[in-house]
Scaffold this motif. Structure first.
Motif, short mmCIF file in Angstrom:
data_model
loop_
_atom_site.label_atom_id
_atom_site.label_comp_id
_atom_site.label_asym_id
_atom_site.label_seq_id
_atom_site.Cartn_x
_atom_site.Cartn_y
_atom_site.Cartn_z
N ALA A 45 0.83 -1.21 0.00
CA ALA A 45 0.00 0.00 0.00
C ALA A 45 0.86 1.25 0.00
N ILE A 46 1.93 1.22 0.80
CA ILE A 46 2.80 2.39 0.89
C ILE A 46 3.64 2.55 -0.39
N LEU A 47 4.11 1.43 -0.94
CA LEU A 47 4.96 1.50 -2.12
C LEU A 47 4.17 1.82 -3.39
N THR A 48 3.01 1.18 -3.56
CA THR A 48 2.25 1.34 -4.80
C THR A 48 1.19 2.42 -4.71
N ARG A 49 0.78 2.79 -3.47
CA ARG A 49 -0.29 3.75 -3.21
C ARG A 49 -1.63 3.27 -3.75
N LYS A 50 -1.73 1.95 -4.03
CA LYS A 50 -2.98 1.37 -4.49
C LYS A 50 -3.53 0.48 -3.38
N VAL A 51 -4.45 1.05 -2.60
CA VAL A 51 -4.89 0.42 -1.36
C VAL A 51 -5.65 -0.87 -1.63
N LEU A 52 -6.61 -0.83 -2.54
CA LEU A 52 -7.43 -2.02 -2.79
C LEU A 52 -6.59 -3.17 -3.33
N LEU A 53 -5.69 -2.88 -4.25
CA LEU A 53 -4.81 -3.92 -4.79
C LEU A 53 -3.96 -4.53 -3.68
N SER A 54 -3.41 -3.67 -2.82
CA SER A 54 -2.53 -4.15 -1.75
C SER A 54 -3.29 -4.99 -0.74
N LEU A 55 -4.48 -4.53 -0.35
CA LEU A 55 -5.30 -5.30 0.57
C LEU A 55 -5.70 -6.63 -0.05
N GLY A 56 -6.02 -6.60 -1.34
CA GLY A 56 -6.40 -7.82 -2.04
C GLY A 56 -5.28 -8.85 -2.04
N VAL A 57 -4.06 -8.39 -2.28
CA VAL A 57 -2.90 -9.31 -2.25
C VAL A 57 -2.73 -9.89 -0.85
N GLY A 58 -2.87 -9.05 0.17
CA GLY A 58 -2.76 -9.53 1.55
C GLY A 58 -3.82 -10.56 1.89
N ILE A 59 -5.03 -10.33 1.41
CA ILE A 59 -6.14 -11.27 1.65
C ILE A 59 -5.85 -12.62 1.00
N ILE A 60 -5.43 -12.57 -0.26
CA ILE A 60 -5.15 -13.82 -0.99
C ILE A 60 -3.99 -14.58 -0.34
N PHE A 61 -2.93 -13.85 0.03
CA PHE A 61 -1.77 -14.49 0.65
C PHE A 61 -2.17 -15.14 1.98
N ALA A 113 -1.24 23.24 -1.30
CA ALA A 113 -2.52 23.84 -0.94
C ALA A 113 -2.48 25.35 -1.10
N LEU A 114 -1.34 25.96 -0.82
CA LEU A 114 -1.21 27.41 -1.01
C LEU A 114 -1.40 27.81 -2.47
N ARG A 115 -1.09 26.86 -3.37
CA ARG A 115 -1.30 27.11 -4.81
C ARG A 115 -2.69 26.69 -5.27
N GLY A 116 -3.51 26.27 -4.31
CA GLY A 116 -4.88 25.89 -4.64
C GLY A 116 -5.09 24.41 -4.87
N ASP A 117 -4.00 23.61 -4.79
CA ASP A 117 -4.10 22.17 -4.99
C ASP A 117 -4.25 21.49 -3.63
N LEU A 118 -5.49 21.33 -3.17
CA LEU A 118 -5.74 20.78 -1.84
C LEU A 118 -5.44 19.30 -1.77
N PHE A 119 -5.50 18.61 -2.90
CA PHE A 119 -5.08 17.21 -2.99
C PHE A 119 -4.61 16.97 -4.41
N ASP A 120 -3.88 15.90 -4.62
CA ASP A 120 -3.30 15.59 -5.92
C ASP A 120 -4.41 15.11 -6.86
N GLU A 121 -4.85 15.99 -7.75
CA GLU A 121 -5.98 15.66 -8.64
C GLU A 121 -5.62 14.58 -9.65
N SER A 122 -4.33 14.33 -9.87
CA SER A 122 -3.94 13.30 -10.83
C SER A 122 -4.34 11.90 -10.36
N LYS A 123 -4.64 11.78 -9.04
CA LYS A 123 -5.02 10.47 -8.50
C LYS A 123 -6.54 10.28 -8.51
N GLY A 124 -7.26 11.24 -9.07
CA GLY A 124 -8.72 11.14 -9.08
C GLY A 124 -9.31 11.70 -7.80
#
Length: 519
Positions: free
Chosen positions: A23-39, A237-248
């Motif tokens: 989750a920390i390395l890929t930043r893809k939470v669902l994928l990471s949790l899914g791998v943990g569940i399967i393992f 945030a000072l530039r108006g980007d309150l979160f990284d919009e590239s991540k949806g």
């Protein structure tokens, strides 16, 4: 289907470690949790693909249907999320959020005031951590956005005023649960006449991590001690980007909604106030019904101890939703806008719902692996007595981090801490119990698979891993100070000495953070 036990094996730690690392390395939470569940499922079934598939299907289905009945806790919590998303969107559509932001602009004059207002609300709304994170986030977001407070910092404020407040508040879902656990432990060890509430209150100053987290948050909010990844989020945030919009869009975000021009401040405050009071009413009412069915006398603490938190949150949110719709209609908001708000609000919570479902699934897998029992077993014979409070703090932290649950850690580690105290020095029982409470909250704060961490991200409309990574430096600072405090307490058997050592380190940490933040 045969399930293999890993209670005495380090392998039980691997699935959560894999999930958290990914989750920390890929930043893809669902994928990471899914791998943990399967393992984890493969480990439990001795790597049988068919049995693993069957086990996962059974575990997932039990999230909504268990023991031939609806899994009401999970269903109510998920429904509460959806309804709260609709309430938040309706408040936006009605123009009330914008009206509140305009009103607050005259009273909350700068960024620091916006952060302190959020912290104050987080400390006041202490009945439940889920409720705290989601409701305070809904109220505060228009103001923190206006003053360019990043969503990551908002999530940090929410998370640091949720569990740390609830764990030291006797009149909360957490306090009632802990008092019930401690009561059973004290009775089992021959302290039946000891007042359970008084014991809980005595433990409050021993809960170093909760107290230091709150003090650290106050300093960070007041002096803008932004370090590590949080500093970059604040600059964005000072530039108006309150979160990284590239991540949806993050969970809870309701962007691009139309806003009516007839909004009033009461359109935000009244629905939230009704939501709070209705939830408290249902918590006391359900607890009173449980007491009555057990033929026990009514008391407020007893009601909170026996309350049904999930149903109370859901029914309270329904009352709040109705109030929001009625007020919006009175403000002459068009039905088309209301329906659009309901739809967008419900959909905005789906990412949080998915993450929670995955987190609950891996929690079930971790429970079957008996990861918590393995972590607890490490404490039994390997720690000198003077280091037991510090050792229990660390073990509870690692257990909560690995399992994603502080409540589960309480249930596992508190009885062990009590047994160890009774086997060596009973006067150290309360400090050792408090060390477990502290450690569990610390681990919960750091864990990407913790439901409270997930809901703090949701309440702030912040991407989940952004919240985890930006909060981590502050959690580690508070934990380091707490660890030293518990070490001093263990060697001196003096709470005052432990608190003094924490205070000295805290002041030193603030000075270092000040110079670090100014670089």
């Amino acid at each position: 289907m045969m399930i293999i036990s890993y209670a005495d094996s380090a392998l039980s730690v691997l699935p959560p470690v894999v999930a958290i690392t990914l989750a920390i390395l890929t930043r893809k939470v669902l994928l990471s949790l899914g791998v943990g569940i399967i393992f984890g499922a493969l480990l439990l079934t001795d790597f049988s693909l068919l049995s693993s598939g069957e086990y996962i299907a059974t575990t997932v289905s039990q999230l909504v249907w268990k023991d031939a009945a609806l899994n009401s806790w999970n269903v109510y919590i998920l429904s509460f999320l959806i309804v709260l998303g609709m309430i938040t969107a309706l408040i936006t559509v009605s123009g009330s959020a914008r009206a509140f932001a305009d009103w607050a602009k005259l009273r909350i004059r700068n960024k620091r005031d916006a952060k302190l207002m959020t912290m104050f609300l987080g400390c006041v709304v202490f009945i439940d951590d889920y409720f705290n994170s989601l409701v305070v986030g809904s109220i505060s977001r228009p103001i923190t956005d206006r003053y360019h407070v990043s969503r990551a910092k908002l999530a940090y404020i929410l998370d640091s005023t949720a569990a740390p407040i609830c764990v030291i508040s006797p009149v909360s879902s957490w306090g009632a649960y802990i008092i019930a656990l401690i009561g059973g432990i004290l009775t089992a060890h021959g302290f039946a006449d000891t007042g359970h509430l008084s014991v809980f209150i005595q433990m409050i100053p021993m809960n170093f991590y909760a107290l230091i987290s709150l003090l650290l948050l106050l300093c960070v909010a007041t002096f803008s001690l932004d370090v590590g990844p949080l500093r970059q989020h604040e600059l964005n945030a000072l530039r108006g980007d309150l979160f990284d919009e590239s991540k949806g869009q993050p969970p809870g975000a309701t962007a691009d909604l139309p806003e009516a021009d007839t909004g009033k401040v009461i359109g935000l405050f009244l629905p939230i106030a009704i939501l709070v009071f209705a939830t408290v009413y249902f918590m006391v009412s359900s607890g009173a019904d449980a007491l009555a069915s057990s033929e026990l006398p009514f008391s407020v603490l007893g009601a909170f101890e026996n309350t049904d938190v999930s149903s109370s949150l859901f029914f309270g949110s329904i009352v709040g939703f109705i109030a929001t719709v009625v007020l919006a209609i009175k403000q002459k908001v068009a039905w088309s806008m209301l329906l659009q708000g309901m739809r967008v609000g419900a959909l905005s919570m789906l990412p949080a719902v998915y993450i929670l479902l995955f987190a609950w699934t891996i929690a079930g897998v971790i429970g079957e692996l008996e990861t918590g029992k393995y972590m607890a077993s490490l404490a039994t014979d390997n720690i000198p007595f003077a280091l037991l409070p510090a050792g229990l703090f660390l073990l509870a932290g690692v257990t909560a981090f690995s399992t994603g649950t502080s409540w589960g850690t309480f249930g596992i580690m508190l009885p062990i801490a009590a047994d160890m105290a009774m086997g060596s020095d009973s006067t150290m029982m309360l400090p050792m119990l408090a060390a477990v409470l502290s450690g569990a909250v610390f681990g919960d704060h750091c864990s990407p698979i913790s439901d409270t961490t997930i809901l703090s991200s949701t309440g702030a409309s912040c991407h989940h891993i952004d919240h985890v990574v930006t909060q981590l430096p502050y959690a580690l600072i508070a934990a380091t100070i707490s660890l030293v405090g518990y070490t001093v307490l263990g060697y001196t058997a003096s709470l005052v000495a432990g608190l003094i050592s924490c205070a000295v380190l805290f002041v030193l940490s603030i000075v270092i953070l000040h110079f670090w933040a100014k670089k």
